[in-house]
Structure formats: structure tokens, C-alpha cells
Design an enzyme around this catalytic site. Structure first.
Site, PDB file in Angstrom:
ATOM      1  CE  LYS A  42      -3.314  -0.904  -0.687  1.00 23.35           C
ATOM      2  NZ  LYS A  42      -3.444  -1.309  -2.110  1.00 23.35           N
ATOM      3  CE  LYS A 104       4.432  -7.054  -9.047  1.00 21.45           C
ATOM      4  NZ  LYS A 104       3.459  -6.714 -10.011  1.00 21.45           N
ATOM      5  CG  HIS A 106       4.753  -6.169  -0.952  1.00 19.57           C
ATOM      6  ND1 HIS A 106       4.934  -4.858  -1.283  1.00 19.57           N
ATOM      7  CD2 HIS A 106       3.554  -6.527  -1.477  1.00 19.57           C
ATOM      8  CE1 HIS A 106       3.898  -4.437  -1.968  1.00 19.57           C
ATOM      9  NE2 HIS A 106       3.049  -5.424  -2.111  1.00 19.57           N
ATOM     10  CB  SER A 136      -3.932   2.423   1.665  1.00 16.54           C
ATOM     11  OG  SER A 136      -3.964   1.891   0.375  1.00 16.54           O
ATOM     12  CB  SER A 226      -1.644  11.814 -13.202  1.00 15.90           C
ATOM     13  OG  SER A 226      -2.615  11.499 -14.177  1.00 15.90           O
TER      14      SER A 226
END
Ligand code: A3P
Length: 293
Positions: A42, A104, A106, A136, A226
């Protein structure tokens, strides 16, 4: 596996037995020209979200079409335990991938496969302030049935503070990676900075990746990464990927994308309790966050 490591893995994963493919993760062979994007959940890394999207656009010189072609089920393999992404065993994908690979994770720093340190592989770490991460994470846990049930927000905040959530303690995660950053090529970024000044943060990534892109391309990357544009893109937020395991009527990966949403969730007393605990957990570190913007 050493007993202490098994203990740590189980603490981070919460459930014994989920570390089945741990040996193969631990023995994963990183290469010197790999790039790893790491974060606590998050913090705008995981999924096909923000940092990944920026890096993908940089690697494709701002060509959106190339990026979109690259959208695959696991565009950037997730070095994780299988249960997280269910059918996406990131390891096998990563091993099949041509170099240079971007992956990637975590994983907390102490559980990163040692080959990353040995090969001096570049790592981008993204951190986000604790209260926004908690909010989140709470919403995602409500919507995502593979995650442990969050309970009420109050209960979840308590679990978060005590590291009783998947991937363990936020405090240890952000501090662990922070402590490693001067000994290894790690670019440590903050979600709050990316929101406030995306151009500056993209330039940091460019420098770190030894790439040079024109002003025009950088502006294009800012536009396409964005929140509003990414939210419109069904491929950019797990919305299509996790169709069966995330209930979009409850929440989604691309939820609000703002800094300071915790203020809409935490009560004054929850915030005070959190701050008091935070001070103790973060005492002695030079790592600071902005949660007031
Ligand atoms: P919120 O739930 O606060 O909206 P992760 O990708 O690590 O799971 O993090 C997800 C969080 O990053 C979500 O936060 C999501 O909205 C936010 N995020 C994703 N892409 C973003 C972007 N382009 N701009 C700002 N925030 C983004």
C-alpha cells in the site's frame, strides 16, 4: 532453513505453512542488471501501480503503446510467496524473463534473497507514511478475500501497530530498508514526495537508472502516471487481474491516491495512541515521514 528464519517468515506471513516455496525464493538468482522495486504493501508499488508504471514508462522511453503491450498478467514478477498473488508464481516468471529484468517485492530487507546483495542489484524502495498505509491496507483487506480479515478499523490499526498483518511490521520494514540504503545501490523514495513533485522524483529515478529523457517525455510520463489517468486504465490497477479476488464494490487498488486520507479515518484518540506508539518505534532512526500534507 535456519529456525530463526522460519520464525521470521511465519511472523511476516502470519500463517504457518505459507512459506512453502520459501527455499526457492531464498535461492533466487539475481543478476547485476536486474532492477528490483520494493515496498511495504500500500505504498504505491505493488499491483501494476505507480512506481512500476513510472519505471515501465522510463524503460520504454515514454512510449505508452509499448508499455501497454507489455501489460501482461505479471508484467513485473512479484518475488513473493505464492499465496499472495495466487496464480502468479513470480519466481518462475522471473526466471523465464529476458534481461534486463524488473521485479518487485514486499519482502522485508532481512528476507531478501542474498544474491541481490551479492550481485549489487539496483533497488528502488518506496515508503509512505504509516497512517495512510494503514488506511489503504484496511480498505484493501476489506475488499480482498485472500488477505486476513481486518475487523473494524480500530482493530486493524491495532494489528498494524503490532505488525500482525501480512508482511509484518511497517516500522521494521521501512527502517530495515532505510538502514541498508548507504551500503547498497538503493534509491529510497517517498510517496508524499512523488505526489508533491513528481518531476523531481522521476528525475531521481532517471539518474539512478543512468537514463536521460527529454522534458517532453518526462511530462508525458507524469501525465500517464497521474492517479486520474491510471485509474481510468483498467490494466493499471489489478482491476482486471484480480477480478475474482477483489470486491470492487467495497474498494479497489486505485482507491483515492492522496496524502493525508488518514485524517478522514482516524479519530483523535486513535491518532494520539498511534503517535505515542510511533514515537517509540521510530526512536533513534534518521528516517522521517510527512503525514501532515
Ligand atoms: P489509496 O488506497 O490510499 O488510494 P500499492 O500499489 O502498493 O498497493 O499502493 C496502493 C496505493 O497507492 C493506493 O492508495 C493507490 O490509490 C495509490 N496509488 C496508485 N497509483 C497511484 C498514482 N498514480 N498516484 C497516486 N497514488 C497512487
Amino acid at each position: 532453513l535456519q529456525e530463526v528464519q522460519v520464525k521470521e517468515i511465519n511472523a511476516v506471513l502470519l500463517t504457518k505453512g505459507m512459506s512453502d516455496n520459501w527455499e526457492s525464493i531464498w535461492n533466487f538468482q539475481a543478476k547485476p542488471n536486474d532492477l528490483l522495486i520494493a515496498s511495504y504493501p500500500k505504498s504505491a508499488l505493488s499491483g501494476t501501480t505507480w512506481t512500476q508504471e513510472i519505471v515501465d514508462m522510463i524503460q520504454n522511453d515514454g512510449d505508452v503503446r509499448k508499455c501497454q503491450r507489455a501489460y501482461t498478467y505479471v508484467r513485473q514478477p512479484h518475488l513473493e510467496w505464492k499465496p499472495w498473488l495466487l496464480s502468479t508464481p513470480g519466481l518462475e516468471e522471473a526466471e523465464k524473463m529476458p534481461s534486463p529484468r524488473t521485479m518487485k517485492t514486499h519482502l522485508p530487507v532481512q528476507l531478501l534473497p542474498p544474491s541481490f546483495w551479492k550481485e549489487n542489484t539496483k533497488i528502488i524502495y518506496v515508503a509512505r507514511n504509516a497512517k495512510d498505509v494503514a488506511v489503504s491496507y484496511y480498505h484493501l483487506s476489506r475488499a480482498m478475500s485472500v488477505l486476513p480479515r481486518p475487523g473494524t478499523l480500530d482493530e486493524f490499526i491495532d494489528k498494524f501497530m503490532n505488525g500482525r498483518v501480512l508482511w509484518g511490521s511497517w516500522y521494521d520494514h521501512v527502517k530495515g530498508w532505510w538502514n541498508k540504503k548507504d551500503k547498497h545501490p538503493i534509491l529510497y523514495l517517498f510517496y508524499e514526495d512523488m505526489k508533491e513533485n513528481p518531476k523531481q522524483e522521476i528525475q531521481k529515478i532517471l539518474k539512478f537508472l543512468e537514463k536521460d529523457l527529454s522534458e517532453e517525455i518526462i511530462n508525458k510520463i507524469i501525465y500517464h502516471t497521474s492517479f486520474d489517468i491510471m485509474k481510468q486504465n483498467p490494466m493499471a490497477g489489478y482491476d482486471t487481474i484480480h477480478i475474482n479476488i477483489i470486491d470492487h464494490s467495497i474498494s479497489s487498488f486505485m482507491r483515492k491516491g492522496i496524502t493525508g486520507d488518514w485524517k478522514n479515518h482516524f479519530t483523535v484518540s486513535q491518532s494520539e495512541k498511534f503517535d505515542e506508539h510511533y514515537k517509540k518505534k521510530m526512536a533513534g532512526t534518521t528516517l522521517t515521514f510527512r503525514s501532515e500534507i
